[in-house]
Design a protein around this motif. Structure first.
Motif, PDB file in Angstrom:
ATOM      1  N   LEU A  96       0.834  -1.196   0.000  1.00 14.91           N
ATOM      2  CA  LEU A  96       0.000   0.000   0.000  1.00 14.91           C
ATOM      3  C   LEU A  96       0.874   1.254   0.000  1.00 14.91           C
ATOM      4  CD1 LEU A  96      -2.810   1.293   0.173  1.00 14.91           C
ATOM      5  CD2 LEU A  96      -2.633   1.114   2.659  1.00 14.91           C
ATOM      6  N   ASP A  97       1.946   1.239   0.788  1.00 13.37           N
ATOM      7  CA  ASP A  97       2.876   2.372   0.806  1.00 13.37           C
ATOM      8  C   ASP A  97       3.507   2.579  -0.566  1.00 13.37           C
ATOM      9  OD1 ASP A  97       2.378   2.825   3.486  1.00 13.37           O
ATOM     10  OD2 ASP A  97       4.199   1.806   4.187  1.00 13.37           O
ATOM     11  N   ASP A  98       3.856   1.481  -1.228  1.00  9.92           N
ATOM     12  CA  ASP A  98       4.449   1.562  -2.560  1.00  9.92           C
ATOM     13  C   ASP A  98       3.454   2.163  -3.554  1.00  9.92           C
ATOM     14  OD1 ASP A  98       6.553   0.993  -4.521  1.00  9.92           O
ATOM     15  OD2 ASP A  98       5.170  -0.523  -5.283  1.00  9.92           O
TER      16      ASP A  98
ATOM     17  N   ALA B  24       1.415   6.816  -6.772  1.00 12.88           N
ATOM     18  CA  ALA B  24       0.367   7.795  -7.047  1.00 12.88           C
ATOM     19  C   ALA B  24       0.881   9.213  -6.818  1.00 12.88           C
ATOM     20  CB  ALA B  24      -0.859   7.519  -6.178  1.00 12.88           C
ATOM     21  N   LYS B  25       1.613   9.428  -5.722  1.00 14.84           N
ATOM     22  CA  LYS B  25       2.173  10.745  -5.440  1.00 14.84           C
ATOM     23  C   LYS B  25       3.138  11.171  -6.537  1.00 14.84           C
ATOM     24  CE  LYS B  25       2.132  10.835  -0.376  1.00 14.84           C
ATOM     25  NZ  LYS B  25       3.019  10.849   0.814  1.00 14.84           N
ATOM     26  N   GLU B  26       3.960  10.216  -6.978  1.00 10.29           N
ATOM     27  CA  GLU B  26       4.932  10.527  -8.026  1.00 10.29           C
ATOM     28  C   GLU B  26       4.223  10.946  -9.310  1.00 10.29           C
ATOM     29  OE1 GLU B  26       8.619   8.510 -10.526  1.00 10.29           O
ATOM     30  OE2 GLU B  26       7.542   7.307  -9.045  1.00 10.29           O
ATOM     31  N   LYS B  27       3.216  10.178  -9.712  1.00  7.35           N
ATOM     32  CA  LYS B  27       2.476  10.495 -10.945  1.00  7.35           C
ATOM     33  C   LYS B  27       1.734  11.821 -10.816  1.00  7.35           C
ATOM     34  CE  LYS B  27       3.637   6.782 -13.106  1.00  7.35           C
ATOM     35  NZ  LYS B  27       4.654   6.834 -14.147  1.00  7.35           N
ATOM     36  N   PHE B  28       1.131  12.067  -9.649  1.00  7.75           N
ATOM     37  CA  PHE B  28       0.428  13.323  -9.433  1.00  7.75           C
ATOM     38  C   PHE B  28       1.403  14.496  -9.509  1.00  7.75           C
ATOM     39  CE2 PHE B  28      -1.177  16.727  -6.720  1.00  7.75           C
ATOM     40  CZ  PHE B  28      -2.412  16.963  -7.313  1.00  7.75           C
ATOM     41  N   GLY B  29       2.572  14.330  -8.893  1.00  2.80           N
ATOM     42  CA  GLY B  29       3.589  15.379  -8.942  1.00  2.80           C
ATOM     43  C   GLY B  29       4.058  15.656 -10.350  1.00  2.80           C
TER      44      GLY B  29
ATOM     45  N   ALA C  76       7.568  19.206  -8.221  1.00  6.24           N
ATOM     46  CA  ALA C  76       8.729  18.347  -7.988  1.00  6.24           C
ATOM     47  C   ALA C  76       8.772  17.819  -6.559  1.00  6.24           C
ATOM     48  CB  ALA C  76      10.012  19.106  -8.307  1.00  6.24           C
ATOM     49  N   ASP C  77       8.303  18.610  -5.593  1.00 12.96           N
ATOM     50  CA  ASP C  77       8.321  18.156  -4.198  1.00 12.96           C
ATOM     51  C   ASP C  77       7.435  16.925  -4.008  1.00 12.96           C
ATOM     52  OD1 ASP C  77      10.085  20.128  -3.400  1.00 12.96           O
ATOM     53  OD2 ASP C  77       8.501  21.495  -2.721  1.00 12.96           O
ATOM     54  N   THR C  78       6.233  16.957  -4.562  1.00 11.04           N
ATOM     55  CA  THR C  78       5.320  15.819  -4.443  1.00 11.04           C
ATOM     56  C   THR C  78       5.874  14.611  -5.187  1.00 11.04           C
ATOM     57  OG1 THR C  78       3.441  17.314  -4.251  1.00 11.04           O
ATOM     58  CG2 THR C  78       2.951  15.033  -4.827  1.00 11.04           C
ATOM     59  N   GLU C  79       6.449  14.852  -6.348  1.00 12.15           N
ATOM     60  CA  GLU C  79       7.044  13.764  -7.129  1.00 12.15           C
ATOM     61  C   GLU C  79       8.175  13.100  -6.343  1.00 12.15           C
ATOM     62  OE1 GLU C  79       9.304  13.073 -11.405  1.00 12.15           O
ATOM     63  OE2 GLU C  79       8.337  14.989 -11.003  1.00 12.15           O
ATOM     64  N   ASN C  80       9.036  13.911  -5.743  1.00 11.91           N
ATOM     65  CA  ASN C  80      10.153  13.370  -4.959  1.00 11.91           C
ATOM     66  C   ASN C  80       9.672  12.658  -3.699  1.00 11.91           C
ATOM     67  OD1 ASN C  80      12.081  14.246  -6.785  1.00 11.91           O
ATOM     68  ND2 ASN C  80      12.304  16.224  -5.776  1.00 11.91           N
ATOM     69  N   GLU C  81       8.617  13.179  -3.092  1.00  5.75           N
ATOM     70  CA  GLU C  81       8.047  12.526  -1.913  1.00  5.75           C
ATOM     71  C   GLU C  81       7.522  11.138  -2.287  1.00  5.75           C
ATOM     72  OE1 GLU C  81       4.349  13.234   1.168  1.00  5.75           O
ATOM     73  OE2 GLU C  81       5.310  14.999   0.281  1.00  5.75           O
ATOM     74  N   GLY C  82       6.901  11.028  -3.450  1.00 12.23           N
ATOM     75  CA  GLY C  82       6.413   9.741  -3.920  1.00 12.23           C
ATOM     76  C   GLY C  82       7.549   8.754  -4.157  1.00 12.23           C
ATOM     77  N   LYS C  83       8.622   9.247  -4.749  1.00  9.35           N
ATOM     78  CA  LYS C  83       9.784   8.385  -4.980  1.00  9.35           C
ATOM     79  C   LYS C  83      10.384   7.922  -3.651  1.00  9.35           C
ATOM     80  CE  LYS C  83      11.098  10.316  -9.449  1.00  9.35           C
ATOM     81  NZ  LYS C  83      12.117  11.066 -10.205  1.00  9.35           N
TER      82      LYS C  83
END
Length: 57
Positions: A11-13, A18-23, A29-36
């Motif tokens: 679920l965390d993965d 989802a966060k990465e794609k949304f970012g 970039a912050d949301t994308e990096n948080e997802g990664k």
């Protein structure tokens, strides 16, 4: 480790993906990096559980 821990890691993965794609879509970039980072953390936990499972056998 139990199935609950493995499910939580999955679920965390998925949340990280989802966060990465949304970012990416939002140009944030912050949301994308948080997802990664969430995905990396999940992968590390999963690897640790696989090692622990190998010793439990």
């Amino acid at each position: 480790m139990g199935a609950t821990d493995k499910a939580k890691n999955k679920l965390d993965d998925l949340t990280g993906q989802a966060k990465e794609k949304f970012g990416q879509a939002a140009g944030d970039a912050d949301t994308e990096n948080e997802g990664k980072a969430d995905q990396a953390k999940s992968n590390i936990k999963d690897a640790g559980e696989k090692i622990q499972d190998a010793f439990d056998k």
